[in-house]
Motif scaffolding. Structure first.
Motif, PDB file in Angstrom:
ATOM      1  N   PRO A 199       0.806  -1.224   0.000  1.00 10.15           N
ATOM      2  CA  PRO A 199       0.000   0.000   0.000  1.00 10.15           C
ATOM      3  C   PRO A 199       0.844   1.281   0.000  1.00 10.15           C
ATOM      4  N   ILE A 200       1.721   1.397  -0.961  1.00 10.56           N
ATOM      5  CA  ILE A 200       2.591   2.578  -1.051  1.00 10.56           C
ATOM      6  C   ILE A 200       1.848   3.761  -1.659  1.00 10.56           C
ATOM      7  N   HIS A 201       1.040   3.501  -2.662  1.00 10.30           N
ATOM      8  CA  HIS A 201       0.349   4.550  -3.425  1.00 10.30           C
ATOM      9  C   HIS A 201      -1.144   4.270  -3.379  1.00 10.30           C
ATOM     10  N   LYS A 202      -1.940   5.313  -3.281  1.00  6.30           N
ATOM     11  CA  LYS A 202      -3.392   5.146  -3.168  1.00  6.30           C
ATOM     12  C   LYS A 202      -4.125   5.282  -4.507  1.00  6.30           C
ATOM     13  N   ASP A 203      -3.480   5.862  -5.521  1.00  8.00           N
ATOM     14  CA  ASP A 203      -4.149   6.107  -6.793  1.00  8.00           C
ATOM     15  C   ASP A 203      -4.438   4.782  -7.504  1.00  8.00           C
ATOM     16  N   PRO A 204      -5.721   4.466  -7.738  1.00  7.98           N
ATOM     17  CA  PRO A 204      -6.049   3.177  -8.341  1.00  7.98           C
ATOM     18  C   PRO A 204      -5.527   3.023  -9.776  1.00  7.98           C
ATOM     19  N   PHE A 205      -5.437   4.092 -10.522  1.00  8.00           N
ATOM     20  CA  PHE A 205      -4.929   4.002 -11.891  1.00  8.00           C
ATOM     21  C   PHE A 205      -3.435   3.707 -11.899  1.00  8.00           C
ATOM     22  N   ASP A 206      -2.694   4.381 -11.044  1.00  5.93           N
ATOM     23  CA  ASP A 206      -1.259   4.101 -10.948  1.00  5.93           C
ATOM     24  C   ASP A 206      -1.016   2.674 -10.467  1.00  5.93           C
ATOM     25  N   ARG A 207      -1.808   2.223  -9.520  1.00  7.36           N
ATOM     26  CA  ARG A 207      -1.644   0.860  -9.017  1.00  7.36           C
ATOM     27  C   ARG A 207      -1.921  -0.164 -10.119  1.00  7.36           C
ATOM     28  N   LEU A 208      -2.902   0.107 -10.959  1.00  8.46           N
ATOM     29  CA  LEU A 208      -3.197  -0.799 -12.068  1.00  8.46           C
ATOM     30  C   LEU A 208      -2.049  -0.806 -13.082  1.00  8.46           C
ATOM     31  N   LEU A 209      -1.473   0.358 -13.370  1.00  9.07           N
ATOM     32  CA  LEU A 209      -0.329   0.421 -14.284  1.00  9.07           C
ATOM     33  C   LEU A 209       0.852  -0.377 -13.736  1.00  9.07           C
ATOM     34  N   ILE A 210       1.094  -0.263 -12.436  1.00  8.97           N
ATOM     35  CA  ILE A 210       2.179  -1.006 -11.790  1.00  8.97           C
ATOM     36  C   ILE A 210       1.931  -2.506 -11.927  1.00  8.97           C
ATOM     37  N   ALA A 211       0.710  -2.925 -11.638  1.00  8.07           N
ATOM     38  CA  ALA A 211       0.360  -4.343 -11.739  1.00  8.07           C
ATOM     39  C   ALA A 211       0.509  -4.839 -13.177  1.00  8.07           C
ATOM     40  N   GLN A 212       0.083  -4.054 -14.143  1.00  9.82           N
ATOM     41  CA  GLN A 212       0.217  -4.455 -15.536  1.00  9.82           C
ATOM     42  C   GLN A 212       1.688  -4.647 -15.910  1.00  9.82           C
ATOM     43  N   ALA A 213       2.520  -3.709 -15.507  1.00  9.54           N
ATOM     44  CA  ALA A 213       3.943  -3.810 -15.827  1.00  9.54           C
ATOM     45  C   ALA A 213       4.547  -5.060 -15.193  1.00  9.54           C
ATOM     46  N   LEU A 214       4.184  -5.339 -13.952  1.00  8.15           N
ATOM     47  CA  LEU A 214       4.716  -6.526 -13.271  1.00  8.15           C
ATOM     48  C   LEU A 214       4.257  -7.808 -13.957  1.00  8.15           C
ATOM     49  N   VAL A 215       2.975  -7.913 -14.239  1.00 10.53           N
ATOM     50  CA  VAL A 215       2.429  -9.122 -14.863  1.00 10.53           C
ATOM     51  C   VAL A 215       3.010  -9.336 -16.257  1.00 10.53           C
ATOM     52  N   GLU A 216       3.136  -8.261 -17.022  1.00 14.96           N
ATOM     53  CA  GLU A 216       3.598  -8.367 -18.410  1.00 14.96           C
ATOM     54  C   GLU A 216       5.118  -8.414 -18.532  1.00 14.96           C
ATOM     55  N   GLY A 217       5.824  -8.101 -17.437  1.00 17.87           N
ATOM     56  CA  GLY A 217       7.277  -8.101 -17.478  1.00 17.87           C
ATOM     57  C   GLY A 217       7.854  -6.976 -18.324  1.00 17.87           C
ATOM     58  N   ILE A 218       7.183  -5.819 -18.269  1.00 11.74           N
ATOM     59  CA  ILE A 218       7.660  -4.659 -19.019  1.00 11.74           C
ATOM     60  C   ILE A 218       8.017  -3.536 -18.054  1.00 11.74           C
ATOM     61  N   THR A 219       8.710  -2.546 -18.541  1.00  8.92           N
ATOM     62  CA  THR A 219       9.147  -1.420 -17.712  1.00  8.92           C
ATOM     63  C   THR A 219       8.095  -0.325 -17.705  1.00  8.92           C
ATOM     64  N   LEU A 220       7.699   0.101 -16.515  1.00  8.02           N
ATOM     65  CA  LEU A 220       6.799   1.241 -16.359  1.00  8.02           C
ATOM     66  C   LEU A 220       7.659   2.489 -16.235  1.00  8.02           C
ATOM     67  N   VAL A 221       7.385   3.477 -17.052  1.00  7.04           N
ATOM     68  CA  VAL A 221       8.118   4.744 -17.014  1.00  7.04           C
ATOM     69  C   VAL A 221       7.213   5.781 -16.367  1.00  7.04           C
ATOM     70  N   THR A 222       7.724   6.449 -15.340  1.00  9.26           N
ATOM     71  CA  THR A 222       6.927   7.395 -14.569  1.00  9.26           C
ATOM     72  C   THR A 222       7.782   8.581 -14.125  1.00  9.26           C
ATOM     73  N   SER A 223       7.119   9.666 -13.804  1.00 11.57           N
ATOM     74  CA  SER A 223       7.805  10.800 -13.187  1.00 11.57           C
ATOM     75  C   SER A 223       7.374  10.939 -11.723  1.00 11.57           C
ATOM     76  N   ASP A 224       6.618   9.968 -11.232  1.00  4.19           N
ATOM     77  CA  ASP A 224       6.098   9.994  -9.870  1.00  4.19           C
ATOM     78  C   ASP A 224       7.019   9.196  -8.943  1.00  4.19           C
ATOM     79  N   PRO A 225       7.708   9.875  -8.021  1.00  4.62           N
ATOM     80  CA  PRO A 225       8.638   9.166  -7.132  1.00  4.62           C
ATOM     81  C   PRO A 225       7.951   8.145  -6.219  1.00  4.62           C
ATOM     82  N   THR A 226       6.677   8.339  -5.914  1.00  9.56           N
ATOM     83  CA  THR A 226       5.965   7.368  -5.093  1.00  9.56           C
ATOM     84  C   THR A 226       5.753   6.066  -5.868  1.00  9.56           C
ATOM     85  N   VAL A 227       5.384   6.176  -7.124  1.00  7.25           N
ATOM     86  CA  VAL A 227       5.219   4.991  -7.976  1.00  7.25           C
ATOM     87  C   VAL A 227       6.553   4.247  -8.092  1.00  7.25           C
TER      88      VAL A 227
END
Length: 128
Positions: A90-118
């Motif tokens: 539970p590091i980040h509360k934004d549901p959209f960011d959390r979904l992007l993180i999960a997608q990157a993990l499941v797909e084995g791809i790199t998520l690029v962000t400017s958000d230090p919390t993400v």
């Protein structure tokens, strides 16, 4: 290298390449970078547009078409992605960011962000 851009970076790139953070240019222009966007980002943009904010005027249909026309791959939301959100710390509360993180993990791809919390999440996350 397959890169999933977060919603903010997608918007900054569409509004003008000069709005992107300094470190983004080389990464996104790299010949081996395969850029993609998530359906979650379009969902987030549609919600923001639907709120009628005067400072946010991005038509999600036009935006999606522009991304596809510019060679971005589309990453749909699958049930496996939704389930993976539940396993994230539970590091980040934004549901959209959390979904992007999960997608990157499941797909084995790199998520690029400017958000230090993400960027505090485990996995292949690139902070720019």
């Amino acid at each position: 290298m397959k890169l999933l851009l977060d919603t903010e970076l997608l918007l900054w790139g569409a509004l003008g390449f000069d709005r992107l953070p300094h470190g983004a240019h080389g990464l996104l222009d790299s010949a081996d970078a395969e850029l993609c966007f998530s359906a979650a980002s379009l969902w987030e943009i549609a919600i923001l547009m639907g709120l009628g904010r005067a400072d946010f005027q991005v038509d999600p249909r036009v935006f999606r078409r522009g991304l596809i026309d510019n060679g971005y791959g589309e990453l749909p939301i699958r049930s496996e992605h939704a389930v993976a959100v539940g396993g994230l710390p539970p590091i980040h509360k934004d549901p959209f960011d959390r979904l992007l993180i999960a997608q990157a993990l499941v797909e084995g791809i790199t998520l690029v962000t400017s958000d230090p919390t993400v960027a505090r999440y485990p996995g292949a996350i690139r902070l720019i």
